[in-house]
Motif scaffolding. Structure first.
Motif, PDB file in Angstrom:
ATOM      1  N   HIS A 250       0.727  -1.089  -0.281  1.00 20.52           N
ATOM      2  CA  HIS A 250       0.163   0.439  -0.218  1.00 20.52           C
ATOM      3  C   HIS A 250       1.075   1.354   0.136  1.00 20.52           C
ATOM      4  O   HIS A 250       1.940   1.019   0.541  1.00 20.52           O
ATOM      5  CB  HIS A 250      -1.071  -0.054   1.565  1.00 20.52           C
ATOM      6  CG  HIS A 250      -1.459  -1.509   1.325  1.00 20.52           C
ATOM      7  ND1 HIS A 250      -3.217  -1.175   0.341  1.00 20.52           N
ATOM      8  CD2 HIS A 250      -1.616  -2.275   1.714  1.00 20.52           C
ATOM      9  CE1 HIS A 250      -3.487  -2.302   0.999  1.00 20.52           C
ATOM     10  NE2 HIS A 250      -3.124  -3.237   1.533  1.00 20.52           N
ATOM     11  N   ALA A 251       0.147   2.274  -0.460  1.00 23.77           N
ATOM     12  CA  ALA A 251       0.572   3.033  -0.008  1.00 23.77           C
ATOM     13  C   ALA A 251       1.438   4.678   1.255  1.00 23.77           C
ATOM     14  O   ALA A 251       1.845   5.224   1.518  1.00 23.77           O
ATOM     15  CB  ALA A 251       0.722   4.693  -1.177  1.00 23.77           C
ATOM     16  N   SER A 252       0.156   3.428   2.201  1.00 25.01           N
ATOM     17  CA  SER A 252      -0.190   3.989   3.129  1.00 25.01           C
ATOM     18  C   SER A 252       0.150   3.237   3.931  1.00 25.01           C
ATOM     19  O   SER A 252       0.719   1.785   4.100  1.00 25.01           O
ATOM     20  CB  SER A 252      -1.163   5.195   3.559  1.00 25.01           C
ATOM     21  OG  SER A 252      -2.553   4.684   3.519  1.00 25.01           O
ATOM     22  N   SER A 253       0.178   3.708   5.522  1.00 27.16           N
ATOM     23  CA  SER A 253       0.516   2.336   7.195  1.00 27.16           C
ATOM     24  C   SER A 253       0.149   1.189   6.651  1.00 27.16           C
ATOM     25  O   SER A 253      -1.569   1.148   6.700  1.00 27.16           O
ATOM     26  CB  SER A 253       1.065   2.705   7.987  1.00 27.16           C
ATOM     27  OG  SER A 253       0.599   2.100   8.720  1.00 27.16           O
ATOM     28  N   VAL A 254      -0.030   0.013   6.877  1.00 24.88           N
ATOM     29  CA  VAL A 254      -0.568  -0.897   6.615  1.00 24.88           C
ATOM     30  C   VAL A 254      -1.157  -1.047   8.172  1.00 24.88           C
ATOM     31  O   VAL A 254      -0.582  -1.653   9.163  1.00 24.88           O
ATOM     32  CB  VAL A 254      -0.023  -2.633   6.107  1.00 24.88           C
ATOM     33  CG1 VAL A 254      -0.942  -4.240   6.439  1.00 24.88           C
ATOM     34  CG2 VAL A 254       0.530  -2.602   5.220  1.00 24.88           C
ATOM     35  N   ARG A 255      -2.663  -1.402   8.459  1.00 33.35           N
ATOM     36  CA  ARG A 255      -2.611  -1.276   9.843  1.00 33.35           C
ATOM     37  C   ARG A 255      -3.616  -2.488  10.282  1.00 33.35           C
ATOM     38  O   ARG A 255      -4.229  -2.729  11.186  1.00 33.35           O
ATOM     39  CB  ARG A 255      -3.695   0.062   9.556  1.00 33.35           C
ATOM     40  CG  ARG A 255      -5.393   0.248   9.062  1.00 33.35           C
ATOM     41  CD  ARG A 255      -7.138   1.218   8.982  1.00 33.35           C
ATOM     42  NE  ARG A 255      -7.117   1.091  10.256  1.00 33.35           N
ATOM     43  CZ  ARG A 255      -8.188   2.205  10.856  1.00 33.35           C
ATOM     44  NH1 ARG A 255      -8.585   2.708   9.069  1.00 33.35           N
ATOM     45  NH2 ARG A 255      -8.699   2.616  12.176  1.00 33.35           N
ATOM     46  N   ASP A 256      -4.348  -3.241   9.102  1.00 29.96           N
ATOM     47  CA  ASP A 256      -5.178  -4.339   9.113  1.00 29.96           C
ATOM     48  C   ASP A 256      -4.612  -5.422   8.371  1.00 29.96           C
ATOM     49  O   ASP A 256      -4.237  -4.993   6.917  1.00 29.96           O
ATOM     50  CB  ASP A 256      -6.488  -4.104   9.788  1.00 29.96           C
ATOM     51  CG  ASP A 256      -6.764  -5.020  10.178  1.00 29.96           C
ATOM     52  OD1 ASP A 256      -6.473  -6.132  11.147  1.00 29.96           O
ATOM     53  OD2 ASP A 256      -8.368  -5.349   9.936  1.00 29.96           O
ATOM     54  N   LEU A 257      -4.514  -6.655   9.038  1.00 38.04           N
ATOM     55  CA  LEU A 257      -3.774  -8.173   7.958  1.00 38.04           C
ATOM     56  C   LEU A 257      -4.673  -9.013   8.898  1.00 38.04           C
ATOM     57  O   LEU A 257      -4.453  -9.928   9.859  1.00 38.04           O
ATOM     58  CB  LEU A 257      -2.557  -8.388   8.378  1.00 38.04           C
ATOM     59  CG  LEU A 257      -1.272  -8.707   7.142  1.00 38.04           C
ATOM     60  CD1 LEU A 257      -0.486  -8.144   7.612  1.00 38.04           C
ATOM     61  CD2 LEU A 257      -1.241  -9.987   8.334  1.00 38.04           C
ATOM     62  N   GLY A 258      -4.914 -10.036   7.439  1.00 33.38           N
ATOM     63  CA  GLY A 258      -5.194 -10.991   8.097  1.00 33.38           C
ATOM     64  C   GLY A 258      -4.924 -12.420   7.090  1.00 33.38           C
ATOM     65  O   GLY A 258      -4.437 -12.204   6.163  1.00 33.38           O
ATOM     66  N   LEU A 259      -4.382 -13.272   7.308  1.00 33.09           N
ATOM     67  CA  LEU A 259      -4.077 -14.878   7.263  1.00 33.09           C
ATOM     68  C   LEU A 259      -4.957 -16.127   7.031  1.00 33.09           C
ATOM     69  O   LEU A 259      -5.276 -16.219   7.616  1.00 33.09           O
ATOM     70  CB  LEU A 259      -2.399 -15.267   7.342  1.00 33.09           C
ATOM     71  CG  LEU A 259      -1.257 -16.034   7.072  1.00 33.09           C
ATOM     72  CD1 LEU A 259      -1.772 -15.511   5.348  1.00 33.09           C
ATOM     73  CD2 LEU A 259      -0.434 -16.165   7.917  1.00 33.09           C
TER      74      LEU A 259
END
Length: 468
Positions: A250-259
């Motif tokens: 992303h161009a901005s911060s990764v605030r959430d992530l799922g796997l």
């Protein structure tokens, strides 16, 4: 031949006509009386029903007000409301009251993030301010046993993130933990009392780890950072982790992530609200599959990687990823939380937990992806909910925020939702409402309409269900 004089014949015909008229008039009057009677009865029944509905809804509101301060009274009033008039509002109120009774405070200390093993036995909580360097480790086995009154404190603490802990993750078996900020530490929790620091994963690019996820077996870790990068690590040898790839997600911060459980599908969300699906079949070369949304606050993915939730303060979207290159949106439902702080799915993707400001956690049934149905709310939790997590089957819930952390045992939620009356009476068959409390909470409704004649208490579980 009729030999009666003409005058007598006329009188006779007049009498017949009069009798016919009188009979007709009587029949008409009788019909009118029946119609009026039926109309009166319908109006009376309607007014009576409206009174019962108003009474039931009033009792349900009193129950909601008392959930935290007097849970026993709340249960009795909620049950009485359903007995008097069972409708979606009274049933939902009783379900929420019963669910509230299944939560207890794990710790009053603030926590910004929580993590939970698949079986719901091991939990992690942080300091809640992003500055403290401790992550508390909890064994919830005794917390989930109602026979044990004295609940133990945390087992131990994980220390080492000098800049404070912003995010963390726990493997399904609870043996591997990640705690991160500028760098991510890998922990071995095989012996809960003596955790071992195995390795440190250096921060990627010019931003530390902001979001973490582990595969079910704990061998694959995905880290999103404040620079918008996504790094994939192989943790097969936890003492010597191998970085497989770094991708500008992303161009901005990764605030959430799922796997997904197998580590084959990742979902990321950035500060601008963009949600992206990644194919990690080859973890050394992540492939962007699709963008799902442009205004999301948070996201969640099921263990099988087939269901994704995308949500904000106004609504939640459910997506099917059977075809990852062309995801299908299956439903959109309104969730007026005021804000969306976190969301999580059970392993099978059939139950979702959404969290927002104070008193706003809600559970949803997604068994039919096209028709999400509200199951219950985490009512009575009068604090802001910043982070939530579910056990694999949805039976154990952790809810955390500035006011502390609570643990909820919802392993019989399906039974409660299916028959809240039976659940409310289980173990409380003699639950009573006194005549004085009846007058207090009903505003003086006629006691004799609901209580057994001559009794000064109302046994709520024995109330006549036919009243509704």
């Amino acid at each position: 031949m009729n030999n009666l004089p003409w005058a007598q014949q006329a009188d006779s015909r007049g009498d017949v006509r009069w009798r016919t008229f009188a009979i007709g008039l009587a029949a008409l009057l009788a019909t009118c009386l029946v119609v009026v009677g039926l109309a009166w009865k319908r109006e009376h029944d309607r007014a009576s029903t409206q009174e019962r509905v108003a009474l039931a809804h009033g009792l349900a509101l009193h129950a909601a007000d008392l959930r935290d301060a007097a849970p026993g009274t709340a249960r009795i009033l909620g049950l009485a409301a359903v007995k008097i008039h069972s409708d979606p509002q009274t049933r939902a109120g009783l379900i929420d009251t019963l669910v509230a009774d299944r939560g207890e405070e794990l710790t009053p200390d603030a926590s910004g993030e929580v993590a939970l093993s698949g079986d719901g036995r091991i939990a992690l909580t942080d300091s809640g301010d992003g500055v403290g360097d401790e992550v508390s480790v909890w064994d919830l086995t005794t917390w989930l046993d109602p026979k044990i009154v004295e609940k133990p404190d945390r087992v131990t603490a994980l220390k080492g993130n000098r800049k404070g802990v912003e995010t963390m993750a726990l493997s399904f078996d609870g043996r591997t933990a990640l705690t991160g900020d500028g760098a991510t530490i890998v922990w071995d929790l095989t012996n809960l009392a003596r955790p071992i620091r195995m390795a440190t994963l250096a921060g990627e690019g010019n931003g530390g780890g902001r979001a973490l996820a582990l595969s079910r077996d704990g061998r694959t870790a995905v880290i999103g950072n404040s620079a918008g990068d996504m790094a994939v690590w192989n943790l097969t040898d936890r003492s010597r982790p191998a970085r497989l790839s770094v991708t500008r997600a992303h161009a901005s911060s990764v605030r959430d992530l799922g796997l997904s459980a197998d580590g084959g599908v990742a979902v990321t969300a950035d500060n601008d609200g963009t949600v992206t699906v990644w194919d990690l079949a080859d973890p050394s070369r992540p492939v962007k599959s699709a963008d799902l949304a442009r205004s999301a606050a948070t996201t969640a993915i099921s263990a099988d990687g087939r269901v994704v939730l995308v949500g904000n303060a106004r609504r939640v979207e459910t997506w099917n990823l059977d075809d990852r290159s062309s995801p299908a949106r299956t439903a959109v439902f309104e969730v007026p939380l005021g804000d969306m702080h976190d969301m999580v799915l059970t392993a099978d993707g059939k139950t979702a937990l959404l969290a927002g400001p104070s008193d706003s956690g809600s559970l949803w049934d997604l068994s039919d992806p096209s028709k999400p149905t509200r199951l219950a709310a985490l009512k009575g939790y009068g604090r802001e909910i910043g982070s939530v997590v579910l056990g694999a089957d949805g039976g154990i819930v952790l809810a955390a925020g500035p006011g502390g952390v609570s643990v909820w045992d919802l392993r019989n939620l399906a039974e409660v939702v299916a028959d809240p009356e039976r659940a409310a009476c289980r173990g409380h068959t003699n639950a009573q409402l006194s005549k004085a409390d009846w007058a207090r909470y009903t505003g003086g409704a006629d006691w004799s309409d609901y209580a057994v004649e001559g009794m000064d208490v109302l046994v709520v579980c024995s109330m006549n269900p036919d009243l509704s």
